[in-house]
Design a protein around this motif. Structure first.
Motif, PDB file in Angstrom:
ATOM      1  N   LEU A 156       0.957  -1.561   0.104  1.00 27.60           N
ATOM      2  CA  LEU A 156      -0.410  -0.359  -0.350  1.00 27.60           C
ATOM      3  C   LEU A 156       1.116   1.637   0.156  1.00 27.60           C
ATOM      4  O   LEU A 156       0.333   2.407  -0.725  1.00 27.60           O
ATOM      5  CB  LEU A 156      -0.626  -0.217   1.261  1.00 27.60           C
ATOM      6  N   CYS A 157       1.785   1.526   1.027  1.00 28.89           N
ATOM      7  CA  CYS A 157       2.803   2.143   0.938  1.00 28.89           C
ATOM      8  C   CYS A 157       3.215   2.319  -0.412  1.00 28.89           C
ATOM      9  O   CYS A 157       3.191   3.926  -1.074  1.00 28.89           O
ATOM     10  CB  CYS A 157       4.049   1.791   1.953  1.00 28.89           C
ATOM     11  N   SER A 158       3.636   1.614  -1.196  1.00 26.10           N
ATOM     12  CA  SER A 158       4.577   1.751  -2.079  1.00 26.10           C
ATOM     13  C   SER A 158       3.502   2.347  -3.000  1.00 26.10           C
ATOM     14  O   SER A 158       4.013   3.259  -4.158  1.00 26.10           O
ATOM     15  CB  SER A 158       4.410   0.631  -2.802  1.00 26.10           C
ATOM     16  N   ARG A 159       2.466   1.885  -3.152  1.00 27.69           N
ATOM     17  CA  ARG A 159       1.224   2.279  -4.473  1.00 27.69           C
ATOM     18  C   ARG A 159       0.838   4.093  -4.318  1.00 27.69           C
ATOM     19  O   ARG A 159       0.713   4.793  -5.064  1.00 27.69           O
ATOM     20  CB  ARG A 159      -0.266   1.172  -4.317  1.00 27.69           C
ATOM     21  N   LEU A 160       0.985   4.372  -2.976  1.00 31.29           N
ATOM     22  CA  LEU A 160      -0.023   5.444  -1.913  1.00 31.29           C
ATOM     23  C   LEU A 160       1.690   6.981  -3.245  1.00 31.29           C
ATOM     24  O   LEU A 160       1.541   7.485  -3.558  1.00 31.29           O
ATOM     25  CB  LEU A 160      -0.092   5.815  -1.079  1.00 31.29           C
ATOM     26  N   ARG A 161       2.886   5.344  -2.399  1.00 31.21           N
ATOM     27  CA  ARG A 161       3.726   7.225  -3.112  1.00 31.21           C
ATOM     28  C   ARG A 161       4.243   6.768  -4.364  1.00 31.21           C
ATOM     29  O   ARG A 161       4.250   8.040  -4.882  1.00 31.21           O
ATOM     30  CB  ARG A 161       5.201   6.080  -2.949  1.00 31.21           C
ATOM     31  N   ARG A 162       4.428   6.208  -5.041  1.00 33.49           N
ATOM     32  CA  ARG A 162       4.671   6.122  -6.618  1.00 33.49           C
ATOM     33  C   ARG A 162       3.423   6.351  -7.819  1.00 33.49           C
ATOM     34  O   ARG A 162       3.211   7.875  -8.101  1.00 33.49           O
ATOM     35  CB  ARG A 162       4.045   4.191  -7.323  1.00 33.49           C
ATOM     36  N   GLY A 163       1.703   6.381  -7.115  1.00 29.99           N
ATOM     37  CA  GLY A 163       0.466   7.307  -7.597  1.00 29.99           C
ATOM     38  C   GLY A 163       0.909   8.851  -7.216  1.00 29.99           C
ATOM     39  O   GLY A 163       0.783   9.899  -7.957  1.00 29.99           O
ATOM     40  N   THR A 164       1.967   9.731  -6.322  1.00 33.38           N
ATOM     41  CA  THR A 164       1.717  10.499  -5.813  1.00 33.38           C
ATOM     42  C   THR A 164       2.717  11.213  -6.572  1.00 33.38           C
ATOM     43  O   THR A 164       3.076  12.632  -7.021  1.00 33.38           O
ATOM     44  CB  THR A 164       1.948  10.711  -4.510  1.00 33.38           C
ATOM     45  N   LEU A 165       3.778  10.557  -7.481  1.00 31.28           N
ATOM     46  CA  LEU A 165       5.342  11.114  -7.567  1.00 31.28           C
ATOM     47  C   LEU A 165       4.758  10.942  -8.972  1.00 31.28           C
ATOM     48  O   LEU A 165       5.794  12.173  -9.600  1.00 31.28           O
ATOM     49  CB  LEU A 165       6.316   9.923  -7.243  1.00 31.28           C
ATOM     50  N   TYR A 166       3.730  10.235  -9.713  1.00 34.32           N
ATOM     51  CA  TYR A 166       3.757  10.651 -10.871  1.00 34.32           C
ATOM     52  C   TYR A 166       2.667  11.217 -11.516  1.00 34.32           C
ATOM     53  O   TYR A 166       2.759  12.470 -12.411  1.00 34.32           O
ATOM     54  CB  TYR A 166       2.666   9.241 -11.621  1.00 34.32           C
ATOM     55  N   GLU A 167       1.961  11.969 -10.569  1.00 29.76           N
ATOM     56  CA  GLU A 167       0.747  13.359 -10.353  1.00 29.76           C
ATOM     57  C   GLU A 167       1.899  14.483 -10.319  1.00 29.76           C
ATOM     58  O   GLU A 167       2.096  15.550 -10.639  1.00 29.76           O
ATOM     59  CB  GLU A 167      -0.271  12.997  -9.160  1.00 29.76           C
ATOM     60  N   ALA A 168       3.025  14.200  -8.958  1.00 29.02           N
ATOM     61  CA  ALA A 168       3.813  15.200  -9.215  1.00 29.02           C
ATOM     62  C   ALA A 168       5.120  15.699 -10.410  1.00 29.02           C
ATOM     63  O   ALA A 168       5.451  16.970 -10.766  1.00 29.02           O
ATOM     64  CB  ALA A 168       5.466  14.867  -7.892  1.00 29.02           C
ATOM     65  N   ALA A 169       5.207  14.476 -11.277  1.00 33.86           N
ATOM     66  CA  ALA A 169       6.154  14.351 -12.701  1.00 33.86           C
ATOM     67  C   ALA A 169       5.365  15.450 -13.344  1.00 33.86           C
ATOM     68  O   ALA A 169       5.967  16.384 -14.190  1.00 33.86           O
ATOM     69  CB  ALA A 169       6.563  13.569 -12.966  1.00 33.86           C
ATOM     70  N   LYS A 170       4.156  14.727 -13.581  1.00 32.36           N
ATOM     71  CA  LYS A 170       3.100  15.877 -14.317  1.00 32.36           C
ATOM     72  C   LYS A 170       2.900  17.086 -14.247  1.00 32.36           C
ATOM     73  O   LYS A 170       2.259  18.055 -14.835  1.00 32.36           O
ATOM     74  CB  LYS A 170       1.422  14.823 -14.579  1.00 32.36           C
ATOM     75  N   ASP A 171       2.752  17.068 -13.114  1.00 34.14           N
ATOM     76  CA  ASP A 171       2.764  18.594 -12.713  1.00 34.14           C
ATOM     77  C   ASP A 171       3.323  19.567 -12.699  1.00 34.14           C
ATOM     78  O   ASP A 171       3.564  21.197 -13.326  1.00 34.14           O
ATOM     79  CB  ASP A 171       2.229  18.748 -11.006  1.00 34.14           C
ATOM     80  N   LEU A 172       4.660  19.162 -12.701  1.00 33.41           N
ATOM     81  CA  LEU A 172       6.361  19.735 -12.576  1.00 33.41           C
ATOM     82  C   LEU A 172       6.151  19.985 -14.442  1.00 33.41           C
ATOM     83  O   LEU A 172       7.051  20.791 -14.551  1.00 33.41           O
ATOM     84  CB  LEU A 172       6.832  18.618 -11.414  1.00 33.41           C
TER      85      LEU A 172
END
Length: 273
Positions: A122-138
């Motif tokens: 679960l930790c990995s999924r949440l972290r991965r999703g947040t980082l994917y969104e951050a890359a796109k936002d940036l």
């Protein structure tokens, strides 16, 4: 005597740095990881692997014949006792562009994980999703993770023994949405080389209070199994890594990649790398 120790330490650092540069360079070249104009978000957790990843990416940014941007991003998951000042201080001293994202995934993981179960998935999924969104936002088109050779082999064996599939961490792939390329530049790097490099570089390591505090994980058992193999049969990890790049569909049992009626490959061998 002390001076001799200093010189020996410096020589060891030079040697292990060269080994890592060669390994990362080979991965970048073989899997066409970096192209001119890329904007790459380097994920920095505060562990030895991600610190090493950042240093490797900075090195190739300097020596590569192409131009690409780098930003270091850390996800502050609000773990109790997390030293918030460590990474900003390190990155400021390094003069690297960075962003700290604050999101309390720790609370979600602890609330959702059944007592006695591991938090890693679960930790990995949440972290991965947040980082994917951050890359796109940036506005970054690629995201670099710090998984190394040992991680890839361990994941392969975990899937083989416990999930019933031949699958591991690819060095390069697209996210499910298809709008972000994920890279693992340390794919050919040995964990013990990374450990030695991190020790000599004196990185300010931040321990993980989620997965780091859990015992009896399947991955730990697989890691020990590989270590035992290496003791009894040296260089087995290199052989296994070669096997992952040397696939014969006709000698497996998957009808999706090989037609056993016509005896023809459904997916060309060079597309399975």
């Amino acid at each position: 005597m002390r001076l001799n120790n200093i010189f020996a330490s410096m020589e060891n650092l030079v040697q292990v740095t060269k080994k890592l540069h060669r390994a990362v360079g080979a991965a970048i070249e073989q899997f066409t990881m970096i192209e001119n104009g890329d904007k790459i978000m380097v994920c920095l957790s505060g562990g030895k692997d991600s610190y090493t990843l950042l240093q490797m990416m900075l090195h190739f940014q300097k020596v590569a014949p192409i131009s690409f941007e780098i930003i270091a991003v850390n996800l502050d998951q609000k773990q109790p006792g997390f030293p918030e000042e460590v990474l900003p201080n390190y990155l400021d001293a390094l003069e690297v562009d960075y962003k700290i994202i604050e999101k309390n995934t720790y609370k979600v993981v602890m609330e959702k994980t059944i007592e006695g179960k591991t938090t890693c998935s679960l930790c990995s999924r949440l972290r991965r999703g947040t980082l994917y969104e951050a890359a796109k936002d940036l506005g970054y088109n690629k995201l670099a993770l710090g998984h190394h050779r040992n991680d890839i082999l361990e994941t392969f064996l975990l899937n083989f023994f416990f999930a019933g599939k031949l699958e591991t961490m690819p060095p390069k792939f697209k996210n499910d949405a298809g709008d972000l390329v994920i890279l693992r530049p340390l794919a050919f790097c040995k964990e013990n080389d990374i450990e030695m490099y991190a020790h000599h570089m004196n990185f300010p390591i931040i321990p993980c209070n989620l997965c780091g505090s859990q015992e009896n994980l399947q991955r730990k058992k697989v890691k020990q199994m590989i270590a035992d193999w290496e003791t009894d049969f040296p260089d087995r990890s290199s052989v296994m890594m070669h096997a992952l790049q040397n696939v014969y569909p006709s000698h497996l049992l998957d009808h999706k990649i090989y037609n056993f009626n016509s005896l023809e490959e459904l997916i060309p061998k060079n597309c399975l790398v």
